[in-house]
Design a protein around this motif. Structure first.
Motif, mmCIF file in Angstrom:
data_model
loop_
_atom_site.group_PDB
_atom_site.id
_atom_site.type_symbol
_atom_site.label_atom_id
_atom_site.label_comp_id
_atom_site.label_asym_id
_atom_site.label_seq_id
_atom_site.Cartn_x
_atom_site.Cartn_y
_atom_site.Cartn_z
ATOM 1 N N PRO A 64 30.304 20.104 -3.806
ATOM 2 C CA PRO A 64 29.724 19.813 -2.487
ATOM 3 C C PRO A 64 29.627 18.326 -2.147
ATOM 4 O O PRO A 64 29.900 17.945 -1.009
ATOM 5 C CB PRO A 64 28.328 20.429 -2.547
ATOM 6 N N ARG A 65 29.214 17.499 -3.109
ATOM 7 C CA ARG A 65 28.969 16.081 -2.819
ATOM 8 C C ARG A 65 29.324 15.241 -4.033
ATOM 9 O O ARG A 65 29.231 15.708 -5.160
ATOM 10 C CB ARG A 65 27.485 15.850 -2.513
ATOM 11 N N ILE A 66 29.669 13.986 -3.792
ATOM 12 C CA ILE A 66 29.944 13.077 -4.911
ATOM 13 C C ILE A 66 28.687 12.919 -5.762
ATOM 14 O O ILE A 66 28.779 12.736 -6.977
ATOM 15 C CB ILE A 66 30.490 11.707 -4.417
ATOM 16 N N SER A 67 27.518 13.027 -5.159
ATOM 17 C CA SER A 67 26.277 12.895 -5.925
ATOM 18 C C SER A 67 26.014 14.102 -6.810
ATOM 19 O O SER A 67 25.075 14.077 -7.608
ATOM 20 C CB SER A 67 25.080 12.662 -4.979
ATOM 21 N N HIS A 68 26.841 15.133 -6.725
ATOM 22 C CA HIS A 68 26.686 16.328 -7.559
ATOM 23 C C HIS A 68 27.666 16.375 -8.727
ATOM 24 O O HIS A 68 27.738 17.380 -9.423
ATOM 25 C CB HIS A 68 26.865 17.592 -6.723
ATOM 26 N N VAL A 69 28.441 15.316 -8.931
ATOM 27 C CA VAL A 69 29.393 15.323 -10.036
ATOM 28 C C VAL A 69 28.694 15.014 -11.351
ATOM 29 O O VAL A 69 27.606 14.452 -11.368
ATOM 30 C CB VAL A 69 30.573 14.339 -9.810
ATOM 31 N N GLY A 70 29.341 15.395 -12.435
ATOM 32 C CA GLY A 70 28.812 15.130 -13.765
ATOM 33 C C GLY A 70 29.915 14.678 -14.683
ATOM 34 O O GLY A 70 31.080 14.526 -14.272
ATOM 35 N N PRO A 71 29.584 14.482 -15.961
ATOM 36 C CA PRO A 71 30.578 14.021 -16.934
ATOM 37 C C PRO A 71 31.813 14.932 -17.011
ATOM 38 O O PRO A 71 32.913 14.453 -17.280
ATOM 39 C CB PRO A 71 29.820 14.018 -18.259
ATOM 40 N N GLN A 72 31.630 16.204 -16.746
ATOM 41 C CA GLN A 72 32.753 17.149 -16.794
ATOM 42 C C GLN A 72 33.770 16.885 -15.684
ATOM 43 O O GLN A 72 34.890 17.392 -15.729
ATOM 44 C CB GLN A 72 32.247 18.597 -16.713
ATOM 45 N N ASP A 73 33.409 16.067 -14.697
ATOM 46 C CA ASP A 73 34.289 15.788 -13.562
ATOM 47 C C ASP A 73 35.057 14.473 -13.690
ATOM 48 O O ASP A 73 35.819 14.112 -12.800
ATOM 49 C CB ASP A 73 33.461 15.759 -12.269
ATOM 50 N N THR A 74 34.877 13.778 -14.798
ATOM 51 C CA THR A 74 35.481 12.457 -14.973
ATOM 52 C C THR A 74 36.997 12.488 -14.784
ATOM 53 O O THR A 74 37.559 11.695 -14.017
ATOM 54 C CB THR A 74 35.125 11.876 -16.355
ATOM 55 N N GLU A 75 37.672 13.378 -15.457
ATOM 56 C CA GLU A 75 39.134 13.447 -15.359
ATOM 57 C C GLU A 75 39.575 13.795 -13.940
ATOM 58 O O GLU A 75 40.505 13.190 -13.394
ATOM 59 C CB GLU A 75 39.695 14.469 -16.345
ATOM 60 N N LEU A 76 38.902 14.754 -13.311
ATOM 61 C CA LEU A 76 39.260 15.161 -11.952
ATOM 62 C C LEU A 76 39.081 14.010 -10.970
ATOM 63 O O LEU A 76 39.956 13.755 -10.135
ATOM 64 C CB LEU A 76 38.411 16.357 -11.510
ATOM 65 N N LEU A 77 37.981 13.274 -11.065
ATOM 66 C CA LEU A 77 37.745 12.161 -10.149
ATOM 67 C C LEU A 77 38.809 11.080 -10.316
ATOM 68 O O LEU A 77 39.300 10.531 -9.318
ATOM 69 C CB LEU A 77 36.344 11.588 -10.359
ATOM 70 N N GLY A 78 39.181 10.786 -11.542
ATOM 71 C CA GLY A 78 40.260 9.827 -11.775
ATOM 72 C C GLY A 78 41.573 10.313 -11.185
ATOM 73 O O GLY A 78 42.320 9.545 -10.577
ATOM 74 N N HIS A 79 41.839 11.585 -11.344
ATOM 75 C CA HIS A 79 43.064 12.179 -10.800
ATOM 76 C C HIS A 79 43.093 12.033 -9.275
ATOM 77 O O HIS A 79 44.128 11.676 -8.697
ATOM 78 C CB HIS A 79 43.168 13.649 -11.215
ATOM 79 N N LEU A 80 41.959 12.301 -8.621
ATOM 80 C CA LEU A 80 41.898 12.182 -7.165
ATOM 81 C C LEU A 80 42.221 10.758 -6.713
ATOM 82 O O LEU A 80 42.939 10.559 -5.730
ATOM 83 C CB LEU A 80 40.516 12.595 -6.647
ATOM 84 N N LEU A 81 41.716 9.761 -7.443
ATOM 85 C CA LEU A 81 41.989 8.369 -7.087
ATOM 86 C C LEU A 81 43.457 8.003 -7.300
ATOM 87 O O LEU A 81 44.056 7.300 -6.481
ATOM 88 C CB LEU A 81 41.079 7.428 -7.868
ATOM 89 N N VAL A 82 44.046 8.482 -8.379
ATOM 90 C CA VAL A 82 45.466 8.212 -8.627
ATOM 91 C C VAL A 82 46.321 8.862 -7.537
ATOM 92 O O VAL A 82 47.243 8.241 -6.994
ATOM 93 C CB VAL A 82 45.885 8.693 -10.032
ATOM 94 N N VAL A 83 45.987 10.082 -7.171
ATOM 95 C CA VAL A 83 46.730 10.772 -6.109
ATOM 96 C C VAL A 83 46.554 10.042 -4.782
ATOM 97 O O VAL A 83 47.513 9.882 -4.017
ATOM 98 C CB VAL A 83 46.306 12.254 -6.011
ATOM 99 N N ALA A 84 45.352 9.560 -4.505
ATOM 100 C CA ALA A 84 45.115 8.799 -3.271
ATOM 101 C C ALA A 84 46.005 7.559 -3.232
ATOM 102 O O ALA A 84 46.646 7.267 -2.209
ATOM 103 C CB ALA A 84 43.642 8.414 -3.168
ATOM 104 N N ALA A 85 46.075 6.825 -4.336
ATOM 105 C CA ALA A 85 46.885 5.613 -4.393
ATOM 106 C C ALA A 85 48.377 5.915 -4.241
ATOM 107 O O ALA A 85 49.094 5.218 -3.507
ATOM 108 C CB ALA A 85 46.624 4.875 -5.704
ATOM 109 N N ARG A 86 48.846 6.942 -4.915
ATOM 110 C CA ARG A 86 50.269 7.293 -4.823
ATOM 111 C C ARG A 86 50.634 7.767 -3.430
ATOM 112 O O ARG A 86 51.709 7.446 -2.910
ATOM 113 C CB ARG A 86 50.617 8.361 -5.856
ATOM 114 N N THR A 87 49.743 8.537 -2.801
ATOM 115 C CA THR A 87 50.024 9.020 -1.447
ATOM 116 C C THR A 87 49.973 7.865 -0.461
ATOM 117 O O THR A 87 50.788 7.797 0.465
ATOM 118 C CB THR A 87 49.039 10.132 -1.052
ATOM 119 N N ALA A 88 49.042 6.935 -0.637
ATOM 120 C CA ALA A 88 48.981 5.753 0.229
ATOM 121 C C ALA A 88 50.291 4.975 0.151
ATOM 122 O O ALA A 88 50.826 4.525 1.171
ATOM 123 C CB ALA A 88 47.790 4.872 -0.158
ATOM 124 N N GLN A 89 50.815 4.829 -1.053
ATOM 125 C CA GLN A 89 52.099 4.139 -1.230
ATOM 126 C C GLN A 89 53.205 4.905 -0.498
ATOM 127 O O GLN A 89 54.016 4.305 0.208
ATOM 128 C CB GLN A 89 52.417 4.014 -2.712
#
Length: 129
Positions: A64-89
């Motif tokens: 629901p919210r970024i404030s609801h993430v936990g340690p189990q979401d670390t890999e997913l959050l990193g993946h989202l940022l990498v995908v954002a950067a690649r798509t921006a390119q």
């Protein structure tokens, strides 16, 4: 956007268990211009763009919210940022862009499914709020 965020907050973050517009896009029951998809996320153009290039990166697993993430979401959050950067390119944003995550009513979050706005294609102002 602020009014939409206040209405969404008043309706409740999970809307009583009802699917969000983003989960409907993932399920393909609502159309979207999809730019990228893999097993963890979906990227699509914003229907009300705030810049010449404006797309959203969302996890397929609803959070629901970024404030609801936990340690189990670390890999997913990193993946989202990498995908954002690649798509921006891929979208030609070599001169830069902005990533925005709204959280809660005061953050102007209008859809309670974590999403990253990627905005670019023009000089963005500062401060943003």
């Amino acid at each position: 956007e602020v009014d939409k965020a206040h209405r969404a907050s008043a309706a409740g973050e999970d809307a009583g268990g009802q699917p969000t517009i983003f989960s409907k896009i993932i399920a393909r029951s609502v159309p979207a211009t999809i730019l990228y998809e893999d097993d963890k996320c979906l990227v699509f153009r914003d229907v009300a763009p705030q810049a010449p290039v404006h797309f959203l990166v969302i996890p397929k697993r609803p959070i629901p919210r970024i404030s609801h993430v936990g340690p189990q979401d670390t890999e997913l959050l990193g993946h989202l940022l990498v995908v954002a950067a690649r798509t921006a390119q891929a979208e030609g944003l070599a001169d830069g862009y902005r990533l925005v995550i709204n959280d809660g009513k005061h953050g102007a979050q209008s859809v309670y499914h974590l999403h990253i706005h990627v905005l670019g294609g023009r000089q963005l102002g500062w401060p943003p709020g």
